[in-house]
Design an enzyme around this catalytic site. Structure first.
Site, PDB file in Angstrom:
ATOM      1  N   LYS A  59       0.630  -0.781  -0.146  1.00 34.24           N
ATOM      2  CA  LYS A  59       0.224  -0.182  -0.283  1.00 34.24           C
ATOM      3  C   LYS A  59       0.635   1.744  -0.022  1.00 34.24           C
ATOM      4  CE  LYS A  59      -0.394  -0.700   4.825  1.00 34.24           C
ATOM      5  NZ  LYS A  59      -1.490  -1.239   6.218  1.00 34.24           N
ATOM      6  N   TYR A 103      11.629  31.204   5.050  1.00 33.45           N
ATOM      7  CA  TYR A 103      10.164  31.312   5.428  1.00 33.45           C
ATOM      8  C   TYR A 103      10.199  31.871   6.755  1.00 33.45           C
ATOM      9  CZ  TYR A 103       7.669  30.998   0.271  1.00 33.45           C
ATOM     10  OH  TYR A 103       7.620  30.999  -0.967  1.00 33.45           O
TER      11      TYR A 103
HETATM   12  C1  LIG Z   1      -0.525  -2.183   6.288  1.00 33.08           C
HETATM   13  C2  LIG Z   1      -0.541  -3.789   6.749  1.00 33.08           C
HETATM   14  C3  LIG Z   1      -0.312  -4.370   6.967  1.00 33.08           C
HETATM   15  C4  LIG Z   1       1.224  -4.697   7.327  1.00 33.08           C
HETATM   16  O1  LIG Z   1       1.823  -3.785   8.582  1.00 33.08           O
HETATM   17  P1  LIG Z   1       3.517  -3.254   8.423  1.00 33.08           P
HETATM   18  O2  LIG Z   1       3.402  -3.219  10.446  1.00 33.08           O
HETATM   19  O3  LIG Z   1       4.297  -2.767   7.881  1.00 33.08           O
HETATM   20  O4  LIG Z   1       4.151  -4.835   8.620  1.00 33.08           O
HETATM   21  C5  LIG Z   1      -0.927  -5.826   7.119  1.00 33.08           C
HETATM   22  N1  LIG Z   1      -1.824  -6.073   7.120  1.00 33.08           N
HETATM   23  C6  LIG Z   1      -2.771  -5.369   7.123  1.00 33.08           C
HETATM   24  C7  LIG Z   1      -4.258  -5.568   7.351  1.00 33.08           C
HETATM   25  C8  LIG Z   1      -2.439  -3.717   6.238  1.00 33.08           C
HETATM   26  O5  LIG Z   1      -2.993  -2.386   6.850  1.00 33.08           O
END
Ligand SMILES: *Cc1c(COP(=O)(O)O)cnc(C)c1O
Length: 382
Positions: free
Chosen positions: A48, A275
């Site tokens: 993701k 800034y």
């Molecule tokens: C993001 C996520 C993971 C992976 O999590 P990590 O801590 O990066 O290993 C696994 N399962 C779900 C449902 C997630 O949303």
């Protein structure tokens, strides 16, 4: 493209923005193999948010080459992009189904996360209409209070799932809320609740589908939660979910965020920088400008806090981070236009880690990595 003898010879370095992310695919592959050896079950790399900033498509292609079992993404658009880029392996969308997205899942052969009987019914109806069997993973909430049917209501949900004719239950899963903590009380409770839900399969004499619950923290700390498949995200990218965890799998960061010096100047004592005029040297200093800013995901909260590396030496960012530029104090040292700058990563001798940046910005490494904007080109070391 045909090359003519009078074409100017332009290297990639001259066309691509000086600010870029380099991803070492060899390190990613090694990390994956180390995790695979450690868990000994199926693996669903979680890609993701542009594969935690590493670039969704190329990283997915790598996992396809490595013959991993499954891929996980957050939103249906990410899944569709992967299909359009020719990725054939199974893909689960972890987020919920919104509005009338179900036909998109079916058309692109993406597995759906189902977290209510209502949703199952909608999926079943759409599948019947389109004459495509839907693949679903049932989502159980065992103590995160985010998405999924509560573990104490799961039996009805599971019975319903197995009564829909057009639905293929391919998996069942839950998610840990605190698996990176050294206190595993809540994680163990979640695992116990999930195992309780899975008793359904014994009671009904149904073969269980793919059972999965572990994220990076649990993979490192709780092997009994591996079940049929694990879902590592950040660990595959060589970053630990918390720096307090035992590094039971020795992974390495694969991402280097680089830029180049594009401007040099002397700032006279008493003249403020950037800034808001937040940094005013009390003596003359040498400073360089680097073309990266909060518009690239180099957080404004790094202003007057972060360091960058030039010639392996660390120098402070002075003044406020702008949208597209930062200024760095090199005091009495020299740096020239075109000199290499490392914003995040290692040069073999010294390093700036995602944890360092997270510490300065008051956040976690996940947020540092996933915020590196897509306008920063990704370059892959094969
Ligand atoms: C993001 C996520 C993971 C992976 O999590 P990590 O801590 O990066 O290993 C696994 N399962 C779900 C449902 C997630 O949303």
């Amino acid at each position: 493209m045909k090359k003519h003898s009078n074409d100017p010879v332009i290297s990639i370095d001259e066309i691509v923005r000086p600010t870029r992310v380099e991803v070492d695919l060899k390190i990613l592959a090694e990390n994956f193999n180390k995790v695979r050896k450690h868990v000994g079950c199926k693996i669903m790399p979680i890609l993701k948010a542009n594969a935690y900033g590493h670039g969704l498509v190329r990283v997915a292609q790598l996992y396809e080459e490595l013959k991993t079992d499954y891929l996980g993404v957050a939103v249906v658009e990410e899944g569709i992009l992967l299909r359009e880029m020719g990725i054939k392996m199974p893909i689960l969308v972890l987020g919920g189904v919104w509005g009338n997205q179900i036909p998109l899942f079916l058309k692109h052969n993406l597995a759906i996360t189902a977290s209510s009987i209502d949703k199952l019914k909608q999926i079943d109806d759409t599948s019947a209409q389109m004459k495509i069997k839907a693949k679903v993973h049932l989502k159980i909430d065992t103590g995160m209070e985010r998405l999924g049917v509560h573990h104490y209501n799961a039996e009805k949900f599971l019975d319903a799932a197995y009564n829909f004719k057009n639905i293929m239950v391919e998996g069942i899963y839950s998610h840990f809320a605190n698996s990176e903590s050294s206190d595993l009380t809540h994680t163990l409770l979640q695992l116990e609740r999930f195992n309780g839900v899975l008793e359904f399969y014994n009671k009904r004499s149904i073969n269980p589908p793919i059972r999965h619950i572990s994220n990076s923290g649990a993979i490192l700390q709780l092997p009994e939660a591996n079940l049929d498949m694990v879902r590592p995200g950040i660990l595959l990218f060589g970053v630990y979910p918390s720096d307090k965890l035992k590094k039971t799998v020795p992974v390495e960061p694969a991402l280097t965020w680089r830029s180049l010096v594009v401007y040099f100047k002397v700032i006279k004592a008493g003249n403020a920088v950037g800034y808001g005029l937040t940094y005013k040297p009390d003596h003359n200093i040498r400073a360089v400008t680097i073309p990266v800013g909060y518009g690239d995901g180099y957080f404004r909260s790094l202003s007057n806090k972060a360091v960058v590396m030039i010639h392996s030496k660390k120098y402070p960012v002075i003044g406020n981070v702008s949208m597209d530029q930062i200024v760095v104090n090199i005091e009495n040292d020299s740096a020239y236009n075109g000199d290499e700058v490392i914003l995040l990563g290692s040069d073999g001798k010294n390093s700036i880690t995602a944890e360092d940046l997270a510490g300065w910005a008051g956040t976690i490494p996940y947020e540092i990595l996933t915020n590196i904007n897509t306008r920063v080109p990704r370059i892959y070391l094969e």
